[in-house]
Design an enzyme around this catalytic site. Structure first.
Site, mmCIF file in Angstrom:
data_model
loop_
_atom_site.group_PDB
_atom_site.id
_atom_site.type_symbol
_atom_site.label_atom_id
_atom_site.label_comp_id
_atom_site.label_asym_id
_atom_site.label_seq_id
_atom_site.Cartn_x
_atom_site.Cartn_y
_atom_site.Cartn_z
ATOM 1 C CB VAL A 1 -0.989 0.032 1.184
ATOM 2 C CG1 VAL A 1 -2.127 -0.940 0.956
ATOM 3 C CG2 VAL A 1 -0.279 -0.232 2.510
ATOM 4 C CB SER B 1 -0.888 3.896 18.257
ATOM 5 O OG SER B 1 -0.245 3.515 19.455
ATOM 6 C CE1 TYR C 1 2.950 1.567 15.072
ATOM 7 C CE2 TYR C 1 2.683 2.544 17.255
ATOM 8 C CZ TYR C 1 2.212 1.737 16.243
ATOM 9 O OH TYR C 1 0.997 1.099 16.379
ATOM 10 C CB ALA C 2 5.555 8.208 18.595
#
Length: 257
Positions: free
Chosen positions: A65, A149, A162-163
């Site tokens: 994707v 998240s 990620y954060a």
């Protein structure tokens, strides 16, 4: 009595369907009567979920994707099979942990590409399709749910990439909700805390488990099947007046006044 969350006649694309939360969402979409477009990159998990959920109301597509052309093809294939796309769950995600001072550019970029840029590409492709239907006279062409998240709200040691990506999803969600409200397209996000999936193995390990549970007022780690209903609620007409919201599902670990 009619189930207000039913998805009968509605087609939903779910990315990252091979395991964990994506697999649970996919199963619930089918249980609620929807058509399911499964998107997964990993060959092994793709083969497993495709076989397990195969049926007249499923379409399995393997690919990456982060590829803009592939995202457009997913929508085209879904429309060719089911006539229209009514929902998107941007769930695909990866982690490449490292402390900030040690993180390499490839580690940073890989997570940003999958967890943020790919969500934009999928949202854009599905949004274009929904806008076209809105302009043709359809008042409520669909809904999008971006999986974020709690790391995007409070940070995450060893996962600055990620954060950052998950925080960015809040901005993507609210901007799309603002721009597309006039077309009747709803866009929301859900930020999860600790859910029992392969991606959370480290913080669920014996070394970190006690510390992880101490942050959760409910005192346990969530199962994928129990967090999936909120996603399907936001896709359904039961949430017809909800857009631009960033939901948190974490057992109470991120309470705010």
């Amino acid at each position: 009595m009619r189930n207000p969350m039913e998805l009968t006649g509605r087609t939903v694309i779910v990315t990252g369907t091979g395991q964990g939360i994506g697999r649970a969402i996919s199963e619930l979409v089918l249980e609620l009567g929807g058509n399911l477009v499964m998107v997964e990159r990993n060959p092994e998990t793709f083969a497993a979920v495709s076989a397990a959920l195969a049926g007249d109301r499923t379409l399995a597509i393997q690919g990456d994707v982060t590829d803009e052309a592939f995202c457009a093809r997913i929508v085209d294939d879904a429309v060719a099979r089911f006539g229209a796309v009514h929902g998107l769950v941007n769930n695909a995600g990866i982690t490449r942990p490292a402390m900030i001072e040690k993180m390499t550019l490839p580690q940073w970029q890989a997570v940003i590409d999958v967890n943020l840029t790919a969500c934009h590409l999928m949202q854009q492709a599905v949004g274009r399709h929904m806008i076209a239907r809105a302009k043709a006279g359809e008042p409520r062409p669909g809904a999008i749910v971006n999986i974020s998240s709690t790391a995007g709200k409070r940070g995450s040691i060893g996962q600055v990439n990620y954060a950052a990506a998950k925080s960015g999803l809040y901005g993507i969600t609210m901007t799309a909700a603002l721009e597309w409200a006039r077309y009747g397209i709803r866009v929301n996000s859900v930020g999860f805390g600790t859910v029992e999936t392969p991606m959370t193995e480290t913080i669920r390990s014996e070394r970190f488990r006690e510390r992880t549970l101490a942050r959760i007022p409910l005192g346990r780690i969530a199962q994928p099947a129990e967090v999936a209903p909120l996603i399907c609620f936001l896709l359904s007409e039961a949430a017809s007046f909800i857009t631009g919201q960033n939901w948190i599902e974490d057992g109470g670990s991120h309470m705010q006044p």
